[in-house]
Each structure stands twice: as structure tokens, then as C-alpha cells.
Design a protein around this motif. Structure first.
Motif, PDB file in Angstrom:
ATOM      1  N   ALA A  22       0.904  -1.342   0.053  1.00  0.00           N
ATOM      2  CA  ALA A  22       0.107   0.200  -0.037  1.00  0.00           C
ATOM      3  C   ALA A  22       0.717   1.344  -0.038  1.00  0.00           C
ATOM      4  CB  ALA A  22      -0.812  -0.081   1.100  1.00  0.00           C
ATOM      5  N   VAL A  23       2.038   1.233   0.629  1.00  0.00           N
ATOM      6  CA  VAL A  23       2.957   2.323   0.870  1.00  0.00           C
ATOM      7  C   VAL A  23       3.661   2.473  -0.563  1.00  0.00           C
ATOM      8  CG1 VAL A  23       5.028   3.123   1.757  1.00  0.00           C
ATOM      9  CG2 VAL A  23       3.031   2.231   3.318  1.00  0.00           C
ATOM     10  N   ASN A  24       3.843   1.496  -1.027  1.00  0.00           N
ATOM     11  CA  ASN A  24       4.545   1.599  -2.545  1.00  0.00           C
ATOM     12  C   ASN A  24       3.652   2.027  -3.467  1.00  0.00           C
ATOM     13  OD1 ASN A  24       7.120   0.511  -1.533  1.00  0.00           O
ATOM     14  ND2 ASN A  24       6.694  -1.747  -1.913  1.00  0.00           N
ATOM     15  N   TYR A  25       2.262   1.622  -3.364  1.00  0.00           N
ATOM     16  CA  TYR A  25       1.278   2.124  -4.336  1.00  0.00           C
ATOM     17  C   TYR A  25       1.122   3.627  -4.061  1.00  0.00           C
ATOM     18  CZ  TYR A  25      -3.119   3.219  -6.273  1.00  0.00           C
ATOM     19  OH  TYR A  25      -4.323   3.666  -6.635  1.00  0.00           O
ATOM     20  N   LEU A  26       1.019   3.929  -3.082  1.00  0.00           N
ATOM     21  CA  LEU A  26       0.892   5.555  -2.885  1.00  0.00           C
ATOM     22  C   LEU A  26       1.971   6.253  -3.371  1.00  0.00           C
ATOM     23  CD1 LEU A  26      -1.180   5.502   0.545  1.00  0.00           C
ATOM     24  CD2 LEU A  26      -2.239   5.869  -1.791  1.00  0.00           C
ATOM     25  N   GLN A  27       3.182   5.910  -2.929  1.00  0.00           N
ATOM     26  CA  GLN A  27       4.412   6.408  -3.516  1.00  0.00           C
ATOM     27  C   GLN A  27       4.332   6.533  -4.979  1.00  0.00           C
ATOM     28  OE1 GLN A  27       6.176   8.098  -1.572  1.00  0.00           O
ATOM     29  NE2 GLN A  27       7.806   8.808  -3.192  1.00  0.00           N
ATOM     30  N   GLU A  28       4.111   5.321  -5.359  1.00  0.00           N
ATOM     31  CA  GLU A  28       4.190   5.356  -6.817  1.00  0.00           C
ATOM     32  C   GLU A  28       3.214   6.391  -7.566  1.00  0.00           C
ATOM     33  OE1 GLU A  28       4.439   1.851 -10.447  1.00  0.00           O
ATOM     34  OE2 GLU A  28       3.488   1.446  -8.406  1.00  0.00           O
ATOM     35  N   ARG A  29       2.125   6.294  -7.086  1.00  0.00           N
ATOM     36  CA  ARG A  29       1.076   7.410  -7.583  1.00  0.00           C
ATOM     37  C   ARG A  29       1.436   8.662  -7.290  1.00  0.00           C
ATOM     38  NH1 ARG A  29      -3.700   6.234  -9.906  1.00  0.00           N
ATOM     39  NH2 ARG A  29      -4.182   8.561  -9.654  1.00  0.00           N
ATOM     40  N   ASP A  61      -5.797   1.128 -13.745  1.00  0.00           N
ATOM     41  CA  ASP A  61      -5.397   2.624 -13.279  1.00  0.00           C
ATOM     42  C   ASP A  61      -4.288   2.855 -14.531  1.00  0.00           C
ATOM     43  OD1 ASP A  61      -3.876   4.752 -12.346  1.00  0.00           O
ATOM     44  OD2 ASP A  61      -4.090   3.868 -10.536  1.00  0.00           O
ATOM     45  N   LEU A  62      -4.692   4.132 -15.187  1.00  0.00           N
ATOM     46  CA  LEU A  62      -3.322   4.471 -16.286  1.00  0.00           C
ATOM     47  C   LEU A  62      -2.126   4.704 -15.665  1.00  0.00           C
ATOM     48  CD1 LEU A  62      -3.206   5.684 -19.057  1.00  0.00           C
ATOM     49  CD2 LEU A  62      -3.861   7.886 -18.066  1.00  0.00           C
ATOM     50  N   ILE A  63      -1.942   5.323 -14.442  1.00  0.00           N
ATOM     51  CA  ILE A  63      -0.586   5.504 -13.764  1.00  0.00           C
ATOM     52  C   ILE A  63       0.178   4.299 -13.678  1.00  0.00           C
ATOM     53  CG2 ILE A  63       0.535   6.762 -12.036  1.00  0.00           C
ATOM     54  CD1 ILE A  63      -1.485   8.952 -12.041  1.00  0.00           C
ATOM     55  N   THR A  64      -0.405   3.642 -13.101  1.00  0.00           N
ATOM     56  CA  THR A  64       0.027   2.375 -12.177  1.00  0.00           C
ATOM     57  C   THR A  64      -0.218   0.869 -12.957  1.00  0.00           C
ATOM     58  OG1 THR A  64      -1.442   1.564 -10.897  1.00  0.00           O
ATOM     59  CG2 THR A  64      -0.082   3.222 -10.047  1.00  0.00           C
ATOM     60  N   GLY A  65      -0.993   0.785 -13.623  1.00  0.00           N
ATOM     61  CA  GLY A  65      -1.291  -0.535 -14.356  1.00  0.00           C
ATOM     62  C   GLY A  65      -2.205  -1.504 -13.651  1.00  0.00           C
ATOM     63  N   ALA A  66      -2.249  -0.986 -12.443  1.00  0.00           N
ATOM     64  CA  ALA A  66      -2.956  -2.067 -11.682  1.00  0.00           C
ATOM     65  C   ALA A  66      -4.628  -2.140 -12.046  1.00  0.00           C
ATOM     66  CB  ALA A  66      -3.087  -1.535 -10.118  1.00  0.00           C
ATOM     67  N   GLN A  67      -5.100  -3.385 -11.834  1.00  0.00           N
ATOM     68  CA  GLN A  67      -6.281  -3.709 -12.179  1.00  0.00           C
ATOM     69  C   GLN A  67      -7.143  -2.770 -11.157  1.00  0.00           C
ATOM     70  OE1 GLN A  67      -7.603  -7.646 -12.480  1.00  0.00           O
ATOM     71  NE2 GLN A  67      -6.812  -7.534 -14.704  1.00  0.00           N
ATOM     72  N   THR A  68      -8.262  -2.302 -11.635  1.00  0.00           N
ATOM     73  CA  THR A  68      -9.036  -1.162 -10.828  1.00  0.00           C
ATOM     74  C   THR A  68     -10.346  -2.040 -10.540  1.00  0.00           C
ATOM     75  OG1 THR A  68     -10.166  -0.492 -12.836  1.00  0.00           O
ATOM     76  CG2 THR A  68      -8.223   0.976 -11.929  1.00  0.00           C
ATOM     77  N   ARG A  69     -10.795  -3.032 -11.242  1.00  0.00           N
ATOM     78  CA  ARG A  69     -12.016  -3.797 -10.811  1.00  0.00           C
ATOM     79  C   ARG A  69     -11.749  -5.496 -11.731  1.00  0.00           C
ATOM     80  NH1 ARG A  69     -16.703  -0.332 -12.603  1.00  0.00           N
ATOM     81  NH2 ARG A  69     -15.592   1.444 -13.242  1.00  0.00           N
ATOM     82  N   ILE A 103      -7.439   7.958 -13.317  1.00  0.00           N
ATOM     83  CA  ILE A 103      -7.868   7.842 -14.727  1.00  0.00           C
ATOM     84  C   ILE A 103      -7.927   6.604 -15.032  1.00  0.00           C
ATOM     85  CG2 ILE A 103      -7.114   8.326 -17.048  1.00  0.00           C
ATOM     86  CD1 ILE A 103      -5.409  10.837 -15.854  1.00  0.00           C
ATOM     87  N   GLU A 104      -9.012   6.024 -15.468  1.00  0.00           N
ATOM     88  CA  GLU A 104      -9.259   4.578 -15.594  1.00  0.00           C
ATOM     89  C   GLU A 104      -9.174   4.177 -17.029  1.00  0.00           C
ATOM     90  OE1 GLU A 104     -12.063   1.386 -13.793  1.00  0.00           O
ATOM     91  OE2 GLU A 104     -13.311   2.928 -14.353  1.00  0.00           O
ATOM     92  N   VAL A 105      -8.541   3.157 -17.308  1.00  0.00           N
ATOM     93  CA  VAL A 105      -8.370   2.643 -18.794  1.00  0.00           C
ATOM     94  C   VAL A 105      -9.344   1.490 -18.779  1.00  0.00           C
ATOM     95  CG1 VAL A 105      -7.026   1.121 -20.351  1.00  0.00           C
ATOM     96  CG2 VAL A 105      -5.875   2.914 -18.715  1.00  0.00           C
ATOM     97  N   ILE A 106     -10.567   1.627 -19.887  1.00  0.00           N
ATOM     98  CA  ILE A 106     -11.623   0.409 -20.139  1.00  0.00           C
ATOM     99  C   ILE A 106     -10.978  -0.123 -21.453  1.00  0.00           C
ATOM    100  CG2 ILE A 106     -13.733  -0.032 -20.416  1.00  0.00           C
ATOM    101  CD1 ILE A 106     -14.138   2.644 -18.747  1.00  0.00           C
ATOM    102  N   TRP A 166       3.877   0.411 -18.269  1.00  0.00           N
ATOM    103  CA  TRP A 166       3.539  -1.110 -17.602  1.00  0.00           C
ATOM    104  C   TRP A 166       2.542  -1.916 -18.813  1.00  0.00           C
ATOM    105  CZ3 TRP A 166      -1.524  -1.718 -18.646  1.00  0.00           C
ATOM    106  CH2 TRP A 166      -2.663  -0.617 -18.677  1.00  0.00           C
ATOM    107  N   GLN A 167       2.817  -3.112 -18.478  1.00  0.00           N
ATOM    108  CA  GLN A 167       1.946  -3.769 -19.471  1.00  0.00           C
ATOM    109  C   GLN A 167       1.252  -5.057 -18.868  1.00  0.00           C
ATOM    110  OE1 GLN A 167       5.106  -7.062 -21.238  1.00  0.00           O
ATOM    111  NE2 GLN A 167       6.421  -5.233 -20.673  1.00  0.00           N
ATOM    112  N   ALA A 168       0.082  -5.462 -19.454  1.00  0.00           N
ATOM    113  CA  ALA A 168      -0.732  -6.486 -18.691  1.00  0.00           C
ATOM    114  C   ALA A 168      -0.930  -7.602 -19.718  1.00  0.00           C
ATOM    115  CB  ALA A 168      -1.697  -5.965 -18.244  1.00  0.00           C
TER     116      ALA A 168
END
Length: 617
Positions: A34-41, A218-226, A203-206, A158-160
Motif C-alpha cells: 500500500a505504501v509503495n502504491y501510494l508512493q508510486e502514484r 489504473d492509467l498511472i500504475t497499471g493495477a487492475q481497478t476492478r 484515470i481509468e483505462v477501459i 506497464w504491461q498486462a
């Protein structure tokens, strides 16, 4: 002497100890993540959100006041106060008809005034992002806002990985993702992971995929938002979001599948982005369509006055009143669709079974809209201008071949008119060309009169007549420092082979990227590539605040190339090899662009399909 008591530990004690240790470690790792995610954002969100002044400041008379380098004067916009009417009336022998739902009565025009009109493209939405194919109802921009570019370099952020369904994998044509910055009112109601419901500048990528899933990042991190939403069939085209900013997504399937009765069907879906479930579907097999063997949905719809405008490959345009109800306080959204009003057409040499040498019914392009005039191109190679108030065909124009590329509109305040740009595929063998080669046709059309301003042919491969190359890429109408240019990309382009005498003896297969002068269609510059490095992806242009233009093109060899279009377009600034064929069109938000691959290598071999986020610096 007291006997020492030996204490023995039961196995369950060690199990408890191990579980407790694992729980502590898990909590530590979760907190660290969580800390890394917030720092990355925090670090990555130092990117400045785009400045939305992409075409200058518009004055009351429609003129734009913007200082540009390079000496190119930007186009004036049309006056929002003036009335514009279509005078063109030549339907080229084509006829149209209208049906409401499945009633027996077939009408000449709409059953009522439809009330579907926009003053201009700016009136479509205030939602930040790219929310439909081509970004606006003019289909003229795959990028939102402006970018800050100094290094003229690209790198993968990022890539998925995505999957495969049947014979299709990854993302296909047109395959443009949506990028959306949700409002603070809507954000808490979304069916996203809780961490995003209070994330600033989220910003969400769909991204729908050929594997039957709609993916969210998530456009910035590439994490799945749902979690992905599965519709059970391949999606090839580009979806659209409700332009009012309400959390409803509209997308159709690109292939047909058998229903319980064994009938081949295809469906269109309204996806509730609060519950992440299908809210409504329509489609199946529509017997009002003249095309009897296909009814998929590749077109990206428009939603105007809460009415869905959805062309289909069956040759019908559906107009569906959605009756959307959204309550942000309760966190609910629903639609209660009214009548499906259906527009169909026919004309000389059209064939219901896709016969060779005949015109085919169906729309794969996405329709463009100005005021109450809808412009759409079809598989039969015709441009239709339709009055969206009456659903009457106003004029039709032959474009030279199957036209899957979407028509692009441009206001011209100097000429006080609207122009439409189209480009066709290569459908027919050229009479004056070697066997296997034909012409793709590019046209500039006065959209209000229906008259062709200029027309240019490009030599492209046609094979034995069963293969179509040419252009499936939607042209880019230049702005800023390239306001004088129209940029087009071609597949199967005929690269001349010159013999010893200096004459063209034959052609080889390749790709061609061409900048045409808007005024007369002359070629300003051209970039040719041999082999598999051709294009079905549409060109994307990033603009800086001062109007400098950077062209991004994705080819079928898997490369993403960046050109400085403001300095002649010929200089390659940067290139990334994604290792898999790119058929999809990218979308950009600021300096970040997103695009998917097909899962096929340049040589047709298997490759892992992925979605990439790339930063241009």
C-alpha cells in the motif's frame, strides 16, 4: 526430589504458530504494498494533467486565437450561432426505410421528430478523456488534451497480459481503449476497488478484448481497478461511455455465436459500471436487415440526448432511447430503453450474401455527427448523409470501395462550411495495374453539398479480389502546426519496383504513411515500409501547448513509432518493438498512451497478447 515434568507440544500448536506468523508477514507485505502504491502514484502523478486548450480560444465569430510556431495558420471554427443546412440531394439511386421495433409497418421517415442534434463537437461531453472512437462526434482525435514533449522518446510504463477465445486473442481492429477521468461525484459510486474511490486524479483505462473480457486498469500504475467483465464473445471494436459522465458503458461483439436455437447471433450490451454487470442487451438476428449472414457490432456508438446511435454490420442503424436514471447519492444507475427505431438502406448492385463484385451491406465504421446530420460509410463503399431528426437519407456518394475507416469532420470558418474526409479499402482490380493491385481512394468532400472537393488514389494490394487492403485506418485531420495536413495510413501499399530504365515494373507489399495537403490533396511527405510493417491502426497525434505535433503510428510488425510531424514528418524520433502485431488504435491522455496487441507475431506465429501503457517524453 521433585520429578521434572516434560512439556509436550501438540501438532496443532505448531499449526497455530505457523498461521500466526504467516498472518503477520502478510499484513507487513500488504502494508508495504500500500505504501509503495501510494508512493508510486505520488511520483508518477507528477505528470501534469493535460491542458485542455487543444484548438485555441474560440471567439464569438468562430475564429481561433492561438500563437503557433512554423507559420501555419489554424482553422477557424464555424459560428455556433449560425444555421447550417445540407443542400446535397443526390442519393445515387439509394433508398432508405424505417421500422419501429418489429412492427409490420415500414415507414419512409422516423415516427416522430428524433431531436438528435449537436451544435458542434464540444457540446458532446464535458467528461475528461477519450470516451468513444476518435474522441469526439467528429471522430477527429484519439488523444485528450496536450502533452509536454522534450526528449522525443518513448518507454513502456506497464504491461498486462490478456487472453484468447477461439481463434482470436488480445485486442483487434478498431480496438481503441477508453481513458476516463471520473468526476468526484461519480467516483464513490463506481464498482472499482475501494482504494480508487478516494484517489485524486484517478484515470481509468477501459479495454474490451477478443478474449471476451472487458479489462480495467489504473492509467498511472497499471493495477487492475476492478475484476474483468466477461460477455462470452469476442469484442473487436471500440466501446463508448455515457457522455453525461454517468457510469454506463456500451459495447458490442465482433463475432456471431450460436444461441440455444442454433441461430448465429450477435449482441450489443449496456454495462452497469456500478454493479459491473450487463444491464441490457439487444441484437440477436434482425430480419429487417437486408444482409442475411452477418450482424455483428464493430462501430463505436454515439449517445445524443440519451439516445444510442448504433450502426451494425447487418446494415441497420439503431436509434434507442435509453431513459437513463442515475442517483449518485444512492449509488444506482439503470436504463429503461424505449422503442428501437431502425434505419436501413439499399441501392444499386447491393447483394445480401456478400457476393464477390457486389456491394455489401453493413457498417464497420463509426458514424460522425454535426448538428442533425449523421455521416456514415459502409461496406458497399458509399457515404450516406442522414437527417437525424427525420431519419431521411439526404445524399449518398460513391467512395471507390468498401470503407471501414470512419469519416472525419472538420469545420472551416474561412470557407464557412463543413468538410468530410474518407478513405476506402482496395476492393477492385485496377484496370491499368498489374494483376493483384488496385486503388484505395481518399476524398475530401464538402459535407453540406455532398460534392467532392478532391479525390486521390493510392495503389494497394487486392489479390484475387477476395482480399482487401487499402486503408482501414481513420485519417487524422491536422491541427496546430500541421493544420494544413491530412495524415493517412495504408496497408498492403504498392511499393514501386523500378527497373534499369527507371520505369515501374511491378510492386511489392508494404505500408505507407502519407501526409496530404488539405487544400488540394498533393503529397507533402510519404514514408514507405516493406513487408509486414503496414497499418490498420489509425494514426494518433499528440500536440503540445504551442501546437507542435508528434505523430504516433502502430504497425503490424509490432512497432510503435514516434515522428516529429511539425518538422516534415520524416524524422523517426523513437521506436518500440512490442513483439506482436498491432491492429488496434491507441488512445492517449496527456503524455500517456495505451494500446493492445493481437497475439500474433509479424510472421503469423503465436505471441503473447498484451496491453501496454507507453509514455512519450
Amino acid at each position: 526430589m521433585r520429578r521434572k515434568t516434560r512439556r509436550t507440544f501438540q501438532p496443532r500448536f505448531f499449526i497455530f504458530l505457523a498461521l500466526s506468523l504467516a498472518l503477520v508477514v502478510g499484513l507487513v507485505l500488504l502494508a508495504s504494498a500500500a505504501v509503495n502504491y501510494l508512493q508510486e502514484r505520488k511520483e508518477q502523478s507528477e505528470l501534469q494533467l493535460p491542458v485542455i486548450a487543444e484548438e485555441g480560444t474560440q471567439t464569438e465569430n468562430g475564429a481561433e486565437e492561438q500563437e503557433l510556431t512554423g507559420g501555419v495558420r489554424p482553422k477557424k471554427r464555424l459560428s455556433a450561432q449560425q444555421t447550417y443546412s445540407v443542400s446535397g440531394s443526390d442519393t445515387a439511386g439509394m433508398e432508405s426505410a424505417v421500422r419501429v421495433n418489429n412492427e409490420e409497418k415500414i415507414r419512409d421517415t422516423a415516427p416522430r421528430a428524433m431531436g438528435l442534434s449537436l451544435i458542434n463537437k464540444d457540446a458532446y461531453t464535458q467528461l475528461p478523456g477519450v470516451i468513444t472512437f476518435g474522441g469526439t462526434p467528429y471522430r477527429d482525435s484519439f488523444a485528450y488534451g496536450t502533452a509536454t514533449i522534450t526528449l522525443k522518446a518513448t518507454h513502456i510504463v506497464w504491461q498486462a497480459m490478456v487472453g484468447k477465445l477461439g481463434d482470436y486473442a488480445g485486442t483487434s481492429w478498431t480496438g481503441q481503449p477508453l481513458l476516463v477521468r471520473w468526476s468526484q461525484e461519480v467516483l464513490p459510486t463506481l464498482g472499482v476497488n475501494d482504494i480508487y474511490k478516494s484517489t485524486q486524479d484517478f484515470i481509468e483505462v477501459i479495454y474490451p478484448s477478443a478474449d471476451g473480457n472487458i479489462y480495467f486498469y489504473d492509467l498511472i500504475t497499471g493495477a487492475q481497478t476492478r475484476q474483468p467483465i466477461n460477455v462470452g464473445a469476442s469484442m473487436f471494436g471500440t466501446p463508448s461511455l455515457d457522455p453525461e459522465g454517468r457510469p454506463m458503458l456500451y459495447v458490442g461483439t465482433g463475432l456471431m455465436k450460436k444461441n440455444a436455437r442454433g441461430t448465429d447471433v450477435s449482441y450489443y450490451y449496456a454495462i452497469n459500471l456500478i454493479t459491473n454487470r450487463v444491464e441490457y442487451e439487444f441484437g440477436g438476428r434482425d430480419y429487417f436487415a437486408y444482409r442475411s449472414n452477418w450482424n455483428a457490432f464493430d462501430s463505436s456508438p454515439l449517445i445524443v440526448n440519451d439516445t444510442l446511435i448504433q450502426p451494425s454490420e447487418g446494415g441497420i442503424i439503431y436509434f434507442v432511447e435509453l431513459r437513463t436514471s442515475y442517483d449518485p447519492e444512492r449509488g444506482t444507475i439503470s436504463i429503461n430503453p424505449g422503442d428501437r427505431v431502425k434505419y436501413r438502406y439499399t441501392g444499386p448492385n447491393y447483394n445480401s450474401n456478400d457476393g464477390r463484385g457486389k456491394r455489401w451491406y453493413g457498417f464497420e465504421s463509426s458514424a460522425a455527427l454535426f448538428r442533425n446530420y449523421l455521416f456514415v460509410t459502409d461496406n458497399g463503399g458509399m457515404l450516406q448523409c442522414i437527417d437525424t431528426d427525420t431519419l431521411r437519407l439526404l445524399y449518398a456518394l460513391d467512395l471507390g470501395g468498401d470503407t471501414d475507416a470512419s469519416p472525419v469532420l472538420e469545420e472551416d470558418g474561412d470557407e464557412n462550411t463543413l468538410f468530410c474526409y474518407t478513405v476506402s479499402q482496395t476492393t477492385y482490380q485496377g484496370d491499368d495495374l498489374p494483376m493483384g493491385w488496385g486503388y484505395a481512394t481518399l476524398k475530401k468532400i464538402n459535407a453540406l453539398t455532398g460534392r467532392t472537393v478532391w479525390s486521390k488514389d493510392r495503389i494497394c494490394y487486392v489479390g484475387d479480389g477476395s482480399y482487401k487492403s487499402g486503408s482501414k485506418s481513420t485519417p487524422h485531420v491536422g491541427r496546430g502546426n500541421i493544420s494544413n495536413l491530412l495524415i493517412c495510413a495504408f496497408s498492403g501499399a504498392g511499393i514501386p519496383v523500378v527497373d534499369e530504365s527507371g520505369s515501374v515494373s511491378s510492386y511489392t507489399y508494404g505500408g505507407r504513411l502519407v501526409a496530404f495537403d488539405k487544400e488540394d490533396g498533393t503529397v507533402v511527405w510519404s514514408i514507405e515500409t516493406e513487408g509486414s510493417a503496414d497499418y490498420v491502426s489509425s494514426p494518433l497525434v499528440l500536440y503540445t501547448e504551442r501546437g507542435d505535433a508528434y505523430l504516433v503510428v502502430c504497425d503490424r510488425s509490432g512497432k510503435v513509432n514516434l515522428y516529429d510531424a511539425s518538422t516534415g514528418g520524416m524524422a523517426l524520433c523513437s521506436s518500440l518493438d512490442l513483439g506482436s502485431r498491432i491492429d488496434s488504435t491507441p488512445a492517449a491522455y496527456g503524455n500517456y498512451l495505451v494500446v493492445g496487441t493481437t497475439g500474433k507475431g509479424a510472421d503469423g506465429s503465436e505471441a503473447t497478447p498484451r496491453i501496454y501503457c507507453i509514455k512519450v517524453e
